[in-house]
Scaffold this motif. Structure first.
Motif, PDB file in Angstrom:
ATOM      1  N   ILE A  18       0.832  -1.221   0.000  1.00  0.00           N
ATOM      2  CA  ILE A  18       0.000   0.000   0.000  1.00  0.00           C
ATOM      3  C   ILE A  18       0.861   1.264   0.000  1.00  0.00           C
ATOM      4  O   ILE A  18       0.379   2.332  -0.345  1.00  0.00           O
ATOM      5  CB  ILE A  18      -1.023   0.016   1.168  1.00  0.00           C
ATOM      6  N   PHE A  43      -8.558  -7.880   3.245  1.00  0.00           N
ATOM      7  CA  PHE A  43      -7.507  -7.425   4.161  1.00  0.00           C
ATOM      8  C   PHE A  43      -6.740  -6.236   3.569  1.00  0.00           C
ATOM      9  O   PHE A  43      -6.506  -5.229   4.248  1.00  0.00           O
ATOM     10  CB  PHE A  43      -6.544  -8.575   4.474  1.00  0.00           C
ATOM     11  N   GLN A  46      -8.848  -3.280   3.752  1.00  0.00           N
ATOM     12  CA  GLN A  46      -8.854  -2.748   5.125  1.00  0.00           C
ATOM     13  C   GLN A  46      -7.597  -1.919   5.402  1.00  0.00           C
ATOM     14  O   GLN A  46      -7.661  -0.854   6.017  1.00  0.00           O
ATOM     15  CB  GLN A  46      -8.899  -3.898   6.137  1.00  0.00           C
ATOM     16  N   MET A  47      -6.453  -2.420   4.937  1.00  0.00           N
ATOM     17  CA  MET A  47      -5.198  -1.706   5.180  1.00  0.00           C
ATOM     18  C   MET A  47      -5.180  -0.347   4.468  1.00  0.00           C
ATOM     19  O   MET A  47      -4.701   0.642   5.014  1.00  0.00           O
ATOM     20  CB  MET A  47      -4.000  -2.555   4.724  1.00  0.00           C
ATOM     21  N   GLN A  49      -7.852   1.399   3.719  1.00  0.00           N
ATOM     22  CA  GLN A  49      -8.810   2.261   4.426  1.00  0.00           C
ATOM     23  C   GLN A  49      -8.211   2.763   5.736  1.00  0.00           C
ATOM     24  O   GLN A  49      -8.407   3.919   6.115  1.00  0.00           O
ATOM     25  CB  GLN A  49     -10.108   1.478   4.685  1.00  0.00           C
ATOM     26  N   THR A  50      -7.460   1.892   6.416  1.00  0.00           N
ATOM     27  CA  THR A  50      -6.812   2.296   7.668  1.00  0.00           C
ATOM     28  C   THR A  50      -5.800   3.410   7.407  1.00  0.00           C
ATOM     29  O   THR A  50      -5.769   4.432   8.113  1.00  0.00           O
ATOM     30  CB  THR A  50      -6.096   1.086   8.318  1.00  0.00           C
ATOM     31  N   LYS A  51      -4.994   3.229   6.357  1.00  0.00           N
ATOM     32  CA  LYS A  51      -3.997   4.249   6.003  1.00  0.00           C
ATOM     33  C   LYS A  51      -4.686   5.588   5.708  1.00  0.00           C
ATOM     34  O   LYS A  51      -4.226   6.649   6.156  1.00  0.00           O
ATOM     35  CB  LYS A  51      -3.197   3.777   4.788  1.00  0.00           C
TER      36      LYS A  51
ATOM     37  N   TRP B 124      -5.924 -17.733   6.309  1.00  0.00           N
ATOM     38  CA  TRP B 124      -6.684 -17.049   7.363  1.00  0.00           C
ATOM     39  C   TRP B 124      -7.498 -18.072   8.144  1.00  0.00           C
ATOM     40  O   TRP B 124      -8.180 -18.901   7.544  1.00  0.00           O
ATOM     41  CB  TRP B 124      -7.662 -16.025   6.762  1.00  0.00           C
ATOM     42  N   PRO B 128     -10.950 -11.981   6.821  1.00  0.00           N
ATOM     43  CA  PRO B 128     -11.192 -10.565   7.105  1.00  0.00           C
ATOM     44  C   PRO B 128     -12.476 -10.091   6.425  1.00  0.00           C
ATOM     45  O   PRO B 128     -12.802 -10.528   5.328  1.00  0.00           O
ATOM     46  CB  PRO B 128      -9.964  -9.870   6.499  1.00  0.00           C
ATOM     47  N   TRP B 131     -15.148  -4.035   4.909  1.00  0.00           N
ATOM     48  CA  TRP B 131     -15.700  -2.892   5.647  1.00  0.00           C
ATOM     49  C   TRP B 131     -16.527  -2.037   4.702  1.00  0.00           C
ATOM     50  O   TRP B 131     -16.065  -1.680   3.613  1.00  0.00           O
ATOM     51  CB  TRP B 131     -14.592  -2.015   6.204  1.00  0.00           C
ATOM     52  N   VAL B 134     -16.506   3.329   5.301  1.00  0.00           N
ATOM     53  CA  VAL B 134     -15.476   3.857   6.201  1.00  0.00           C
ATOM     54  C   VAL B 134     -15.241   5.311   5.825  1.00  0.00           C
ATOM     55  O   VAL B 134     -14.463   5.618   4.928  1.00  0.00           O
ATOM     56  CB  VAL B 134     -14.168   3.057   6.083  1.00  0.00           C
ATOM     57  N   ARG B 196      -0.101   0.623  12.458  1.00  0.00           N
ATOM     58  CA  ARG B 196      -1.202   0.478  11.498  1.00  0.00           C
ATOM     59  C   ARG B 196      -2.100  -0.704  11.842  1.00  0.00           C
ATOM     60  O   ARG B 196      -3.317  -0.615  11.727  1.00  0.00           O
ATOM     61  CB  ARG B 196      -0.626   0.275  10.102  1.00  0.00           C
ATOM     62  N   LEU B 199      -4.404   0.084  14.618  1.00  0.00           N
ATOM     63  CA  LEU B 199      -5.520   0.915  14.128  1.00  0.00           C
ATOM     64  C   LEU B 199      -6.504   0.088  13.308  1.00  0.00           C
ATOM     65  O   LEU B 199      -7.722   0.277  13.398  1.00  0.00           O
ATOM     66  CB  LEU B 199      -4.982   2.080  13.288  1.00  0.00           C
ATOM     67  N   ARG B 200      -5.960  -0.853  12.509  1.00  0.00           N
ATOM     68  CA  ARG B 200      -6.835  -1.721  11.696  1.00  0.00           C
ATOM     69  C   ARG B 200      -7.718  -2.570  12.611  1.00  0.00           C
ATOM     70  O   ARG B 200      -8.913  -2.722  12.364  1.00  0.00           O
ATOM     71  CB  ARG B 200      -6.008  -2.622  10.785  1.00  0.00           C
ATOM     72  N   LEU B 203     -10.465  -0.361  13.998  1.00  0.00           N
ATOM     73  CA  LEU B 203     -11.515  -0.110  12.999  1.00  0.00           C
ATOM     74  C   LEU B 203     -12.349  -1.373  12.790  1.00  0.00           C
ATOM     75  O   LEU B 203     -13.581  -1.297  12.658  1.00  0.00           O
ATOM     76  CB  LEU B 203     -10.881   0.344  11.673  1.00  0.00           C
TER      77      LEU B 203
END
Lengths: 89, 208
Positions: A18, A43, A46-47, A49-51, B124, B128, B131, B134, B196, B199-200, B203
């Motif tokens: 990313i 995943f 998600q990363m 979006q987190t960034k 996994w 996951p 989402w 967001v 990170r 934070l993930r 969220l």
């Protein structure tokens, strides 16, 4: 490790991916994996979006600076006119 | 690097070179803008280094005095933000030394919780989730997502928080973050990675 990445391999490279720091070969292997793995696709999403949310959190409403705070700094600058050695810009 | 940074647009759309010139000329409006933009993250970063809010605010003020006195010597070899945060971290380190404290960005070395997410074959254990929606404005449990994210950043271990402020929020280059904090690139990447993922996870908890 073979040619094909596992989910764990993908997750370990998520930051580099990313941030655009991954080499072409690893990037290709990740995209081959993402094409068939919904979990890793989520995943990586998600990363990203987190960034983006971390970056957005830098812009929380900053209060207007109190004029007194600015004046206090400017008064100190005026009172200490000698430049100090500081890191080069 | 110098050429690239000359054209950087980092201060609210204003050309950085013109902005620096206005600061160097003693333009109060430019100073107010720089203070509005950089002082909050400077105080947060100093607090991560010093673990004390009152000292952090004093150190940020000391840093501003240095910044204004030395801005005429800023030549654009780094971004203005990197230059400002380097002065801030130097001021915070001096303060820590005066207070008899060591500043360390070692992070204890605990994992990021991801290893346990996989089975023995590297798949996994639990897929996951995707989402939805967001957005900074989305309200969850009486606070918007951005406020949740900020609170989670405040709860991070200091070293992770320092890296996240500079790299994740302020967008400094990896090398600029390493120089400002005096850490290796490997250490910086580990800290950014852990921050990170924390934070993930937060969220993910909010989205679940």
């Amino acid at each position: 490790m073979g040619v094909r990445f596992t989910c764990k391999d993908v997750a370990a490279r998520a930051d580099a991916l990313i941030d655009g720091e991954l080499g072409l070969w690893d990037r290709l292997r990740i995209h081959l994996h993402l094409a068939i793995c919904k979990g890793c696709d989520h995943f990586i999403h998600q990363m990203r979006q987190t960034k983006a949310m971390i970056r957005a959190s830098a812009a929380l409403p900053d209060e207007e600076p109190a004029p007194a705070a600015l004046d206090a700094i400017l008064a100190r600058v005026a009172a200490e006119p000698e430049p100090e050695p500081k890191p080069d810009g | 690097m110098a050429k690239a940074s000359k054209s950087r647009m980092t201060v609210e759309g204003e050309d950085e070179g013109r902005f620096v010139a206005a600061l160097a000329a003693g333009d109060r409006a430019a100073f107010a803008e720089a203070y509005r933009r950089y002082n909050p993250p400077m105080v947060r970063l100093a607090a991560a280094i010093l673990r004390n809010q009152a000292s952090a605010e004093e150190v940020a003020q000391d840093a501003w005095v240095s910044i204004l006195k030395n801005i005429g010597g800023f030549e654009g070899r780094s971004s203005l933000a990197a230059w400002i945060f380097t002065i801030l971290t130097n001021a915070a380190r001096s303060r820590a030394r005066r207070d008899g404290r060591q500043v360390s960005f070692d992070d204890g070395g605990e994992g990021n919780g991801l290893a346990a997410a996989f089975d023995g074959t590297g798949h996994w254990k639990e897929m996951p989730a995707l989402w939805e929606e967001v957005t900074p404005e989305r309200m969850i449990a009486g606070r918007n997502l951005l406020q949740h994210v900020s609170a989670a950043i405040d709860r991070l271990p200091e070293a992770q928080r320092a890296v996240l402020i500079l790299r994740g929020q302020q967008g400094l280059e990896a090398a600029e973050v390493c120089a400002a904090l005096g850490i290796s690139e490997g250490n910086m990447r580990v800290l950014l990675h852990r921050a990170r993922h924390a934070l993930r996870r937060e969220l993910d908890r909010l989205m679940g």
